[in-house]
Design a protein around this motif. Sequence first.
Motif, PDB file in Angstrom:
ATOM      1  N   VAL A 152       0.727  -1.370  -0.300  1.00  0.00           N
ATOM      2  CA  VAL A 152      -0.291  -0.407  -0.707  1.00  0.00           C
ATOM      3  C   VAL A 152       0.924   1.009  -0.136  1.00  0.00           C
ATOM      4  O   VAL A 152       0.749   1.662  -0.915  1.00  0.00           O
ATOM      5  N   ALA A 153       1.634   1.352   1.061  1.00  0.00           N
ATOM      6  CA  ALA A 153       3.044   2.074   0.736  1.00  0.00           C
ATOM      7  C   ALA A 153       3.316   2.764  -0.895  1.00  0.00           C
ATOM      8  O   ALA A 153       3.215   3.936  -1.023  1.00  0.00           O
ATOM      9  N   ALA A 154       4.084   1.883  -1.746  1.00  0.00           N
ATOM     10  CA  ALA A 154       4.604   1.907  -2.505  1.00  0.00           C
ATOM     11  C   ALA A 154       3.336   2.297  -3.341  1.00  0.00           C
ATOM     12  O   ALA A 154       4.035   2.948  -4.060  1.00  0.00           O
ATOM     13  N   TYR A 155       2.434   1.751  -3.008  1.00  0.00           N
ATOM     14  CA  TYR A 155       1.351   1.597  -4.447  1.00  0.00           C
ATOM     15  C   TYR A 155       0.843   3.443  -4.602  1.00  0.00           C
ATOM     16  O   TYR A 155       0.285   4.038  -5.329  1.00  0.00           O
ATOM     17  N   ILE A 159       1.668   8.992 -21.878  1.00  0.00           N
ATOM     18  CA  ILE A 159       1.886   9.826 -20.621  1.00  0.00           C
ATOM     19  C   ILE A 159       1.682  10.797 -21.219  1.00  0.00           C
ATOM     20  O   ILE A 159       2.135  11.710 -22.440  1.00  0.00           O
ATOM     21  N   THR A 160       0.454  11.716 -20.665  1.00  0.00           N
ATOM     22  CA  THR A 160      -0.453  13.199 -20.980  1.00  0.00           C
ATOM     23  C   THR A 160      -0.429  13.290 -19.362  1.00  0.00           C
ATOM     24  O   THR A 160      -1.363  12.883 -17.961  1.00  0.00           O
ATOM     25  N   VAL A 161       0.151  15.591 -19.324  1.00  0.00           N
ATOM     26  CA  VAL A 161       0.285  16.059 -17.993  1.00  0.00           C
ATOM     27  C   VAL A 161      -0.879  16.692 -18.017  1.00  0.00           C
ATOM     28  O   VAL A 161      -0.554  17.728 -19.122  1.00  0.00           O
ATOM     29  N   LEU A 162      -1.954  17.642 -17.745  1.00  0.00           N
ATOM     30  CA  LEU A 162      -3.532  18.783 -17.740  1.00  0.00           C
ATOM     31  C   LEU A 162      -3.043  18.689 -16.397  1.00  0.00           C
ATOM     32  O   LEU A 162      -2.491  18.024 -15.617  1.00  0.00           O
ATOM     33  N   LYS A 166      -1.529  11.315 -16.931  1.00  0.00           N
ATOM     34  CA  LYS A 166      -2.893  10.574 -17.453  1.00  0.00           C
ATOM     35  C   LYS A 166      -1.962   9.540 -18.463  1.00  0.00           C
ATOM     36  O   LYS A 166      -1.175   9.750 -18.926  1.00  0.00           O
ATOM     37  N   ALA A 167      -2.302   7.816 -18.127  1.00  0.00           N
ATOM     38  CA  ALA A 167      -1.554   7.174 -18.233  1.00  0.00           C
ATOM     39  C   ALA A 167      -2.338   6.357 -18.900  1.00  0.00           C
ATOM     40  O   ALA A 167      -3.469   5.872 -18.671  1.00  0.00           O
ATOM     41  N   GLU A 168      -1.517   5.770 -20.509  1.00  0.00           N
ATOM     42  CA  GLU A 168      -2.506   4.559 -20.700  1.00  0.00           C
ATOM     43  C   GLU A 168      -2.205   3.343 -20.294  1.00  0.00           C
ATOM     44  O   GLU A 168      -1.162   3.129 -19.283  1.00  0.00           O
ATOM     45  N   ALA A 202       2.861   1.693 -15.926  1.00  0.00           N
ATOM     46  CA  ALA A 202       3.264   1.863 -14.184  1.00  0.00           C
ATOM     47  C   ALA A 202       3.233   3.592 -13.411  1.00  0.00           C
ATOM     48  O   ALA A 202       4.372   4.020 -13.907  1.00  0.00           O
ATOM     49  N   VAL A 203       2.801   4.035 -13.146  1.00  0.00           N
ATOM     50  CA  VAL A 203       2.252   5.703 -12.929  1.00  0.00           C
ATOM     51  C   VAL A 203       3.502   6.035 -11.340  1.00  0.00           C
ATOM     52  O   VAL A 203       4.162   6.935 -11.463  1.00  0.00           O
TER      53      VAL A 203
END
Length: 733
Positions: free
Chosen positions: A95-98, A673-676, A697-699, A703-704
């Motif tokens: 959980v910490a890593a995610y 990868i897109t950043v809004l 936003k990523a496909e 891994a985000v």
Amino acid sequence: MTAPTAKSIDIPQASRVSVVLPLPLAAAYDYVLPEHFLAVPGNFVEVPLGGRSVLGVVWDGPADAPIETRRLKSVRAVLPAPPMSAPLRRFIDWVAAYTLSPTGAVLRMAMSAPSALEAPGHRAGWRLGVVEGQRVTPERARVLAALADGGAMAGDLLAQAAAVTPALLRGMADRGMLVPALLPRAPRFATPDPARPGPSLGPDQAAAAERLRAAVAARGFSVTLLRGVTGSGKTEVYHDAIAECLRAGRQALVLLPEIALSAQWLERFAARFGTTPALWHSELTPATRRDTWRAVAEGAAPVLVGARSALFLPFPDLGLIIVDEEHESAFKQEEGVVYHARDMAVVRARLAQAACVLVSATPSLESIFNAESGRYGVVDLPARHGGAALPTVRALDLRLHPPERGRFLAPPLIEAIKATLARGEQAMLFLNRRGYAPLTLCRSCGHRIQCPNCTAWLVEHRAQRRLACHHCGHAMPTPPNCPSCAAEHSLVPIGPGVERVQEEAAALFPDARRLVMASDSIPGPAAAAEAARRIEAREVDLIIGTQIVAKGWHFPHLTLVGVVDADLGLAGGDLRAAERTVQLLHQVAGRAGRAEAPGEVLLQTYAPDHPVMQALMANDLAAFLAEEKAQRAPGHWPPFGRLAALIVSSEDPQEAARAARDLGLLAPGGQGITVLGPAPAPLALLRGRHRHRLLLKAERGVAVQPVLREWLARAKLPPAVRVQVDVDPVSFL
């Protein structure tokens, strides 16, 4: 104390331990374990930190970096609590890593009852002392007879068994006839009986129950989506899975989105298993919290039902996790460690080699996507149990049937309620808005009374004569004059809340017995149980409620549901606005007609042609969800892609804007990868902090978390600026 996870060069490896503390710290710290202590990974220990003592958990294996032994401090105590299991430790790390949270912050959720780590206490009781030479009255004889087997008994039980007063027992003790004895505490939770016969199941239910029993009996990891229309008997079906888990000697966890739902749920559980399960929620007393945590850790709580935080309890052998109403956004924790309990339940089940069952009449698109891609199994219950029919759903076009001026109920809905009450049946009015009115406006100058700490209007609560913010809790008495222009008696409420609908209902249906069900009036399980009792006993004719009435209730005499503002959730740019609205209204509609009498649902709307209204009227949620998926897939929006939000905040508005801009300039790029953003958050001011948002936003295959870590590592932000990371956001406020 040393630098995190460092290895001593002089102290033997066996005498050095790595300890994680329940503090917002990312790494473990190393301590010396004195020779007279024995500790293994999972043991709870007391260690020094600065000038104080703190509790922590011995974690798995220290690192290999050397460190001077003189810098290591010693463990002060090893606590007499069952060690934290390896699967739970791995879950905390995961959980910490995610979520990109410090390990210690996640551990804190698993150490939510520190007093449970001490040795359990004993009860005071009595056993026989010296009786020879004493005068034995009839009362004393009864006491002696109750202790004739040589055992000990608690004072209250002994007085009851012998039909004497506690004063008589104290008198016998003064004469030496009784002597004090320490008794072990009685088990707090009875074991549910899996062999107790449950209700008869129809063919579809029996087949579904068999699938779930097989998943539990396999003693391995699996996820099953239990999808069934409202009233199809989903609870009775997963009760069979709980029974199978009990037969296997393992523990079961049931997560509910609203603990108020536990009232009727507990009654149905007790009818099936002969006793109630353990409960876990924020209203528990400290003593109950301690005893429940300890019972779970010792395996003495075979079944527990609770809110999302129950996911972090120390189950030693978890065999089944059920997430009821899995689509509910209440499973998302938005503060501190930001996580979604539904998704984390799947992870905990995998680490525990347990079965996980996700239950809903309106599953989330994420769960449907995972089922269609083969990650989850699916069990369907397409019909209501016992031959009950689904309610008919009609839209009331408010353009054609407007309410009277100053009113909010359309004439056709009023007539339907009158007819329902005349037949001796119950009706419900639903409006997902607490209070009396969402906005207070000055009709002289147009001033709107706003929260000083948030970008939000203050909500009028007329019964308490106050205005309140539902985001930060700020409240003030309703002013007699306009705070801006000082005009007298110029403040008017704009729009309805449930209190205002209740006021209108009182004028329209003066003889109807009314009950308001909202979090203000139903604050917890006890109040919910009493409300359910009154409704089932037909002491209530008209229920007026917020979303609390939408989930899980079974009211057999309720035949009409009127939705005051069906369009309410469709406003704004929320990605999931339509999905949430159709889920909520379908759940509300499902309260009607659950027994022999047919049910009817009337939706007051200005947009009867909206896909949400059309799906509800046609009872065709599948077609609606197919259209939703078709709209999201090309842009890689969830569930076809990944999202992560960064919320930048500061008490200084310029500092917040500057930090968000700097973070935006460092935004990652790359394939998929897109950043809004950055952009001011819809709630640009929340609890006194100015907020800006960026959205990554990523496909789906990206891994985000590594992208986010690298991005944040490059940012040099002022200490007063906070950046909250929300992986898989549910709220976009």
